[in-house]
Design an enzyme around this catalytic site. Structure first.
Site, PDB file in Angstrom:
ATOM      1  N   GLY A  12      92.186  32.169  67.883  1.00 22.90           N
ATOM      2  CA  GLY A  12      93.339  33.018  68.186  1.00 22.90           C
ATOM      3  C   GLY A  12      93.570  34.071  67.110  1.00 22.90           C
ATOM      4  O   GLY A  12      93.735  35.248  67.404  1.00 22.90           O
ATOM      5  N   CYS A 159      92.768  17.854  74.881  1.00 29.99           N
ATOM      6  CA  CYS A 159      91.493  18.546  74.831  1.00 29.99           C
ATOM      7  C   CYS A 159      90.426  17.563  75.333  1.00 29.99           C
ATOM      8  O   CYS A 159      89.972  16.711  74.559  1.00 29.99           O
ATOM      9  CB  CYS A 159      91.275  18.917  73.365  1.00 29.99           C
ATOM     10  N   CYS A 353      86.285  27.244  81.278  1.00 26.95           N
ATOM     11  CA  CYS A 353      85.568  26.464  80.275  1.00 26.95           C
ATOM     12  C   CYS A 353      84.107  26.297  80.652  1.00 26.95           C
ATOM     13  O   CYS A 353      83.778  26.146  81.834  1.00 26.95           O
ATOM     14  CB  CYS A 353      86.229  25.094  80.128  1.00 26.95           C
ATOM     15  N   LYS A 388      76.461  29.067  77.521  1.00 24.48           N
ATOM     16  CA  LYS A 388      77.269  28.668  76.359  1.00 24.48           C
ATOM     17  C   LYS A 388      76.595  29.111  75.052  1.00 24.48           C
ATOM     18  O   LYS A 388      77.263  29.572  74.128  1.00 24.48           O
ATOM     19  CB  LYS A 388      77.501  27.155  76.370  1.00 24.48           C
TER      20      LYS A 388
HETATM   21  C1  FAD Z   1      85.910  20.252  69.517  1.00 22.17           C
HETATM   22  C2  FAD Z   1      86.539  21.328  70.336  1.00 22.17           C
HETATM   23  C3  FAD Z   1      85.751  22.075  71.208  1.00 22.17           C
HETATM   24  C4  FAD Z   1      86.336  23.078  71.984  1.00 22.17           C
HETATM   25  N1  FAD Z   1      85.547  23.760  72.863  1.00 22.17           N
HETATM   26  C5  FAD Z   1      86.094  24.735  73.608  1.00 22.17           C
HETATM   27  C6  FAD Z   1      85.271  25.470  74.529  1.00 22.17           C
HETATM   28  O1  FAD Z   1      84.079  25.210  74.663  1.00 22.17           O
HETATM   29  N2  FAD Z   1      85.842  26.474  75.246  1.00 22.17           N
HETATM   30  C7  FAD Z   1      87.175  26.774  75.108  1.00 22.17           C
HETATM   31  O2  FAD Z   1      87.640  27.684  75.775  1.00 22.17           O
HETATM   32  N3  FAD Z   1      87.983  26.076  74.273  1.00 22.17           N
HETATM   33  C8  FAD Z   1      87.471  25.080  73.517  1.00 22.17           C
HETATM   34  N4  FAD Z   1      88.285  24.378  72.654  1.00 22.17           N
HETATM   35  C9  FAD Z   1      89.740  24.667  72.640  1.00 22.17           C
HETATM   36  C10 FAD Z   1      90.158  25.888  71.778  1.00 22.17           C
HETATM   37  O3  FAD Z   1      89.465  27.038  72.200  1.00 22.17           O
HETATM   38  C11 FAD Z   1      89.912  25.654  70.299  1.00 22.17           C
HETATM   39  O4  FAD Z   1      90.654  24.539  69.861  1.00 22.17           O
HETATM   40  C12 FAD Z   1      90.291  26.865  69.435  1.00 22.17           C
HETATM   41  O5  FAD Z   1      89.728  26.713  68.159  1.00 22.17           O
HETATM   42  C13 FAD Z   1      91.795  27.040  69.302  1.00 22.17           C
HETATM   43  O6  FAD Z   1      92.047  28.240  68.627  1.00 22.17           O
HETATM   44  P1  FAD Z   1      93.352  28.430  67.690  1.00 22.17           P
HETATM   45  O7  FAD Z   1      93.222  29.786  67.079  1.00 22.17           O
HETATM   46  O8  FAD Z   1      94.562  28.101  68.432  1.00 22.17           O
HETATM   47  O9  FAD Z   1      93.181  27.317  66.553  1.00 22.17           O
HETATM   48  P2  FAD Z   1      92.040  27.187  65.481  1.00 22.17           P
HETATM   49  O10 FAD Z   1      90.778  27.814  65.940  1.00 22.17           O
HETATM   50  O11 FAD Z   1      92.048  25.745  65.105  1.00 22.17           O
HETATM   51  O12 FAD Z   1      92.557  28.048  64.245  1.00 22.17           O
HETATM   52  C14 FAD Z   1      93.653  27.679  63.472  1.00 22.17           C
HETATM   53  C15 FAD Z   1      93.653  28.504  62.199  1.00 22.17           C
HETATM   54  O13 FAD Z   1      94.842  28.243  61.457  1.00 22.17           O
HETATM   55  C16 FAD Z   1      94.507  27.958  60.105  1.00 22.17           C
HETATM   56  N5  FAD Z   1      95.555  27.103  59.540  1.00 22.17           N
HETATM   57  C17 FAD Z   1      95.906  25.851  59.889  1.00 22.17           C
HETATM   58  N6  FAD Z   1      96.910  25.413  59.126  1.00 22.17           N
HETATM   59  C18 FAD Z   1      97.217  26.411  58.276  1.00 22.17           C
HETATM   60  C19 FAD Z   1      98.177  26.558  57.234  1.00 22.17           C
HETATM   61  N7  FAD Z   1      99.023  25.587  56.895  1.00 22.17           N
HETATM   62  N8  FAD Z   1      98.211  27.715  56.561  1.00 22.17           N
HETATM   63  C20 FAD Z   1      97.354  28.726  56.857  1.00 22.17           C
HETATM   64  N9  FAD Z   1      96.434  28.635  57.843  1.00 22.17           N
HETATM   65  C21 FAD Z   1      96.376  27.494  58.540  1.00 22.17           C
HETATM   66  C22 FAD Z   1      93.131  27.306  60.219  1.00 22.17           C
HETATM   67  O14 FAD Z   1      92.415  27.329  59.001  1.00 22.17           O
HETATM   68  C23 FAD Z   1      92.484  28.186  61.271  1.00 22.17           C
HETATM   69  O15 FAD Z   1      92.028  29.381  60.693  1.00 22.17           O
HETATM   70  C24 FAD Z   1      87.745  23.357  71.873  1.00 22.17           C
HETATM   71  C25 FAD Z   1      88.515  22.600  70.994  1.00 22.17           C
HETATM   72  C26 FAD Z   1      87.933  21.598  70.233  1.00 22.17           C
HETATM   73  C27 FAD Z   1      88.806  20.785  69.306  1.00 22.17           C
END
Ligand code: FAD
Length: 422
Positions: A12, A159, A353, A388
């Site tokens: 994100g 998830c 997905c 993928k």
């Molecule tokens: C194992 C796995 C596989 C997945 N596969 C897919 C897939 O194939 N297709 C799909 O569409 N979705 C998938 N997902 C779901 C989703 O797309 C991911 O979880 C995605 O990474 C979520 O994005 P995000 O930006 O919300 O969180 P994240 O990518 O987790 O990013 C969070 C960010 O916040 C930072 N952060 C956290 N805490 C703090 C803090 N206290 N201070 C400062 N920074 C902080 C982290 O370091 C990171 O940079 C998957 C999820 C998982 C867990």
């Protein structure tokens, strides 16, 4: 000049920075804050668990990438969000003020809710690259002396796709190593049926995934509540419609990977009006917090109500395509607010997905996310595996180049052309 701060640099956060750069005024400043110095492509972590990817393959150093984009970067953890004062407190003691804040911090992994769960207990995780690397070390040891595997997702998890992926990927890898015959596998899930995915199923995900599990000799237990995990033994209760235990299972394992439930990060907990009781950011249709109207949320950190009441709590997944739509709407909305207008853009929150099995996979598309839907489609084939891999390369390249683009939307357009999906 407005200070726009993006907290988090994941799937994100980084695209948010690029979209925001395109939507801001010339004089506005963007700062990204992340506790990690690297971006990780989380969807590839299951591959790292079985050694198909290294840490370097799925991570990118954030600082040089953002420097090229002239976007400020602070590598520090946020320990407190103070929305009444428009500021963040960081672990180093530094305070950062903002005019607009976009929270993109993903989840905190709630392993502590179940005794013995997670990398500090007896099960592996592929939720973070550090975990996946650890899971891979345990995997190599396991392959030297194989035995039963228990894999799945616990109560309250949201998830499910990666749990199926990891089960199938392990099956594929064990066959390659010619030791699959030594490994009884059980899939344990909070879902009411295989293929529910927290979405009430998409297309025939129930049929496709059940058939795939039968074909791969993977047994399953649904409506499962993991009570506790001991060294090599998982205690599972199967819950019936009346909430009572229907059956108790004691599942021995030599290797286990279980996805935990998620909650908001500690820096967000207890902020009345900003987050729900689990610490997820409350947002309206414009991705904006109703109480603090200069605060937005995108990604896994936002609050979305479960689809339906199940025997065991089952959360709604927040996947990349949904997140991309949240990011695009947020950038447009802040762009409007910077120009004195009211925000009008809404994310579609459609779910898409590609679940990889290592040799083939399942793709699904849900528009809208919850049934009944206008488009409710799932399909299986080798092309999903290839798509993928291609998508991983494409996404990583775009992140490195700092390009603001609808990555998922493009992939879906290509996929729908290939499959002639209307
Ligand atoms: C194992 C796995 C596989 C997945 N596969 C897919 C897939 O194939 N297709 C799909 O569409 N979705 C998938 N997902 C779901 C989703 O797309 C991911 O979880 C995605 O990474 C979520 O994005 P995000 O930006 O919300 O969180 P994240 O990518 O987790 O990013 C969070 C960010 O916040 C930072 N952060 C956290 N805490 C703090 C803090 N206290 N201070 C400062 N920074 C902080 C982290 O370091 C990171 O940079 C998957 C999820 C998982 C867990």
């Amino acid at each position: 000049m407005a200070d726009i701060v993006i907290l988090g640099a994941g799937i994100g956060g980084l695209p948010m920075a690029y979209d925001m750069k395109a939507a801001k005024r010339k004089e506005d400043r963007i700062t990204v804050i992340s506790n990690n110095p690297y971006f990780q492509f989380t969807p590839s972590n299951p591959w790292a668990g079985v050694g198909w990817r290294s840490r370097d393959d799925v991570t990118i150093d954030i600082a040089p990438v953002l420097k090229k984009q002239k976007i400020d970067f602070i590598c520090d953890a946020c320990v407190k969000v103070v929305p009444d004062e428009n500021k963040l407190v960081l672990e180093s003691g530094r305070e950062v003020s903002y005019d607009f804040l976009i929270i993109a911090t993903g989840p905190e992994l709630a392993f502590d809710k179940i005794e013995g769960l997670g990398p500090d207990g007896y099960t592996q995780s592929v939720c973070a690259i550090d975990h996946a690397v650890e899971a891979n070390q345990a995997w190599e040891d396991f392959c030297k002396d194989p035995g039963p595997i228990v894999v799945g997702a616990v109560q309250g998890a949201s998830c499910y796709g990666p749990a199926y992926e990891y089960a199938m990927i392990m099956d594929t890898e064990l066959k390659r190593r010619k030791i699959r015959d030594k490994v009884p596998m059980t899939f344990v899930t909070a879902e009411p049926y295989v293929g529910h995915l927290g979405l009430g199923g998409v297309g025939d995900t129930k049929g496709i995934l059940e058939s795939e599990m039968r074909d791969r000799h993977i047994k399953w237990i649904t409506d499962a509540q993991v009570d506790k995990v001991e060294d090599g033994l998982m205690h599972v209760s199967q819950i019936g419609d009346d909430g009572a235990v229907v059956k108790s299972h004691e599942l021995p394992f030599k290797y286990s990977m279980m996805l935990p439930s998620f909650r908001g990060i500690p820096a967000l907990q207890g902020l009345d009006g900003l987050v729900n009781p689990m610490g997820f950011v409350i947002v309206d249709e414009h991705q904006r917090n109703p109480k603090y109207q200069n605060v937005f949320g995108v990604g896994v950190c936002i609050a979305i109500a479960p689809l339906e009441k199940c025997n065991v709590p089952v959360g709604v997944p927040k996947t990349g395509y949904m997140i991309e739509s949240m990011v695009a709407a947020t950038a447009e909305n802040i762009g409007q607010m910077l120009r004195g207008q009211e925000p009008t853009h809404e994310g579609t929150w459609n779910a898409f997905c590609l679940a990889d099995f290592g040799n083939k996979g399942v793709a699904f598309l849900a528009q809208p996310q919850n049934p009944p839907r206008n488009l409710n489609w799932a399909a299986e084939g080798k092309w999903v595996h290839l798509a993928k891999i291609a998508f991983e390369k494409y996404f990583m390249r775009k992140i490195r180049k700092g390009q603001s683009e609808p990555y998922f939307e493009k992939a879906i357009m290509n996929m729908t052309k290939v499959t002639r999906l209307k």
